[in-house]
Motif scaffolding. Structure first.
Motif, short mmCIF file in Angstrom:
data_model
loop_
_atom_site.label_atom_id
_atom_site.label_comp_id
_atom_site.label_asym_id
_atom_site.label_seq_id
_atom_site.Cartn_x
_atom_site.Cartn_y
_atom_site.Cartn_z
N LEU A 1 0.85 -1.19 0.00
CA LEU A 1 0.00 0.00 0.00
C LEU A 1 0.88 1.24 0.00
CD1 LEU A 1 -3.22 0.67 2.02
CD2 LEU A 1 -1.31 2.27 2.29
N GLY A 2 0.56 2.20 -0.86
CA GLY A 2 1.30 3.45 -0.89
C GLY A 2 0.92 4.30 0.30
N PHE A 3 1.75 4.28 1.33
CA PHE A 3 1.41 4.96 2.58
C PHE A 3 1.27 6.47 2.38
CE2 PHE A 3 2.88 7.06 6.55
CZ PHE A 3 1.78 6.75 7.34
N ASP A 4 2.16 7.08 1.63
CA ASP A 4 2.10 8.52 1.41
C ASP A 4 0.79 8.91 0.72
OD1 ASP A 4 5.16 9.01 2.01
OD2 ASP A 4 5.05 7.43 0.51
N ARG A 5 0.36 8.10 -0.24
CA ARG A 5 -0.90 8.38 -0.94
C ARG A 5 -2.09 8.30 0.01
NH1 ARG A 5 -0.68 5.50 -6.95
NH2 ARG A 5 1.13 6.66 -7.75
N LEU A 6 -2.08 7.31 0.90
CA LEU A 6 -3.15 7.20 1.88
C LEU A 6 -3.20 8.45 2.74
CD1 LEU A 6 -5.38 5.66 3.36
CD2 LEU A 6 -3.58 4.58 4.75
N VAL A 7 -2.03 8.91 3.18
CA VAL A 7 -1.97 10.14 3.99
C VAL A 7 -2.51 11.32 3.21
CG1 VAL A 7 -0.44 11.75 5.17
CG2 VAL A 7 -0.05 9.28 5.38
N MET A 8 -2.16 11.42 1.93
CA MET A 8 -2.68 12.49 1.09
C MET A 8 -4.20 12.52 1.11
SD MET A 8 -0.37 12.27 -2.37
CE MET A 8 -1.40 13.46 -3.21
N LEU A 9 -4.81 11.38 0.88
CA LEU A 9 -6.26 11.32 0.77
C LEU A 9 -6.96 11.59 2.11
CD1 LEU A 9 -5.50 10.22 -2.02
CD2 LEU A 9 -7.29 8.50 -1.75
N ALA A 10 -6.31 11.17 3.20
CA ALA A 10 -6.92 11.38 4.52
C ALA A 10 -6.74 12.80 5.03
CB ALA A 10 -6.33 10.39 5.52
#
Length: 355
Positions: free
Chosen positions: A327-336
């Motif tokens: 899972l792309g952790f940075d992308r998840l943070v972006m969306l949250a």
């Protein structure tokens, strides 16, 4: 002309850092929450070496290369910054670990943009003896947990929204190609997994899309996926895109219900690809064959290839049945957090570079 570091507004400028700081604090909070989730699920957090003898063997991934030197300064061996901790994690499964998770810095060359960065954080986790559907449920819980941590009910990206608390929409790749492009994808895939380029090309032409003479089946598949399918995924609710053709799932085992497809899925939210999961292939001979096909394709397209990790293939022969996901952790943070660029959620981004 030598490449140079471009002069841009540095991330360490106090005003720039002040704008980014709420995203960064969100990053830390989400990482803490996810660590708590994995601990509650009896996972061990592991840490893998960044330098590997092979960076990975996917045709379209590009690595950063270096050289290992002996103590007297002589060249000993080529090494690469890994594009994923996958090979090392699977070796740990072969060693006897049952549930592992890893926040790994990974490196991919020729990638930079709002959603891509040369160095980023990948969250990988593996479950021995469990189906790949268990990873889908992990993803549902993790996306909801990230939103809860940021006290929001929506994941957002550039004006698009996704409800992480709603049940996901699970759709096969073949069904998505039919729904969004009017293409019968599996009509171009044989029972043994081989693909019919001409059959797919005829269908792609009928949609009005471009088909070049040197396009292979995989090129056409990717073009339809990117242009016709992905723009519809993850809006309103999470999309799980499941059952990729076996030729597009080099590390996944074939489906028990249809040998033309594999136990591979991807997770999308707000049109952004977040995760890529597998029922893991454990047949070392078949894995070698698939890697060789991937590297032949890489030579055809880019004129280069990467070595196989023989140590990994040896370990794979004793690896238990398992499922794993990245899972792309940075992308998840972006969306949250509502960030619009991946470098906004990185404490110290890689310097901008250009010519």
């Amino acid at each position: 002309m030598k490449p140079s570091i471009a002069k841009v507004s540095p991330w360490w400028t106090p005003s720039v850092h002040a704008d980014r700081r709420p995203f960064l604090l969100g990053r830390n909070a989400i990482q803490t929450a996810l660590r708590g989730y994995f601990l509650s699920e009896d996972f061990l957090e592991v840490d893998t070496a960044t330098l590997q003898v092979s960076p990975g063997n996917e045709a379209h991934l590009h690595a950063f290369a270096t050289q290992a030197l002996t103590t007297d300064g002589q060249t000993a061996a080529p090494l690469y910054l890994h594009t994923s901790p996958e090979f090392a994690c699977k070796k740990l499964l072969s060693a006897g670990e049952q549930r592992i998770a890893c926040f790994a810095h990974v490196y991919r060359n020729r990638e930079r943009g709002p959603l891509h960065h040369p160095e980023f954080t990948m969250l990988e986790w593996y479950r021995v003896g469990e189906s790949y559907e268990s990873l889908m449920m992990d993803c549902v819980r993790i996306l909801a947990l990230a939103a809860e941590t940021m006290k929001t009910t929506r994941l957002t990206y550039r004006g698009s929204e996704c409800d992480p608390f709603a049940g996901p929409d699970r759709i096969s790749v073949a069904a998505a190609f039919d729904r969004y492009a009017g293409i019968d994808l599996l009509a171009s895939v044989s029972a043994d997994g081989t693909t019919d380029r001409a059959h797919l090309a005829d269908q792609v032409k009928r949609t009005g899309m471009r088909v070049a003479e040197d396009d292979g089946w995989a090129d056409l598949f990717s073009r339809v996926l990117v242009e016709k399918v992905e723009p519809h995924l993850g809006f309103g609710r999470v999309t799980i895109l499941d059952e990729y053709p076996v030729s597009e799932a080099a590390l996944a085992r074939p489906s028990a219900s249809d040998p033309r497809v594999a136990e591979r899925f991807e997770v999308y939210a707000c049109g952004v690809e977040l995760a890529n999961g597998f029922g893991e292939l454990t047949n070392a001979a078949e894995q070698r064959r698939r890697f060789e096909i991937e590297m032949s394709e890489k030579v055809r397209i880019y004129g280069e290839s990467y070595p196989l990790d023989e140590d990994f293939l040896e370990a794979l022969a004793i690896m238990p049945e398992a499922s794993g996901i990245a899972l792309g952790f940075d992308r998840l943070v972006m969306l949250a957090t509502g960030a619009s660029r991946i470098d906004q959620v990185m404490w110290a981004p890689v310097a901008e570079y250009g010519t």
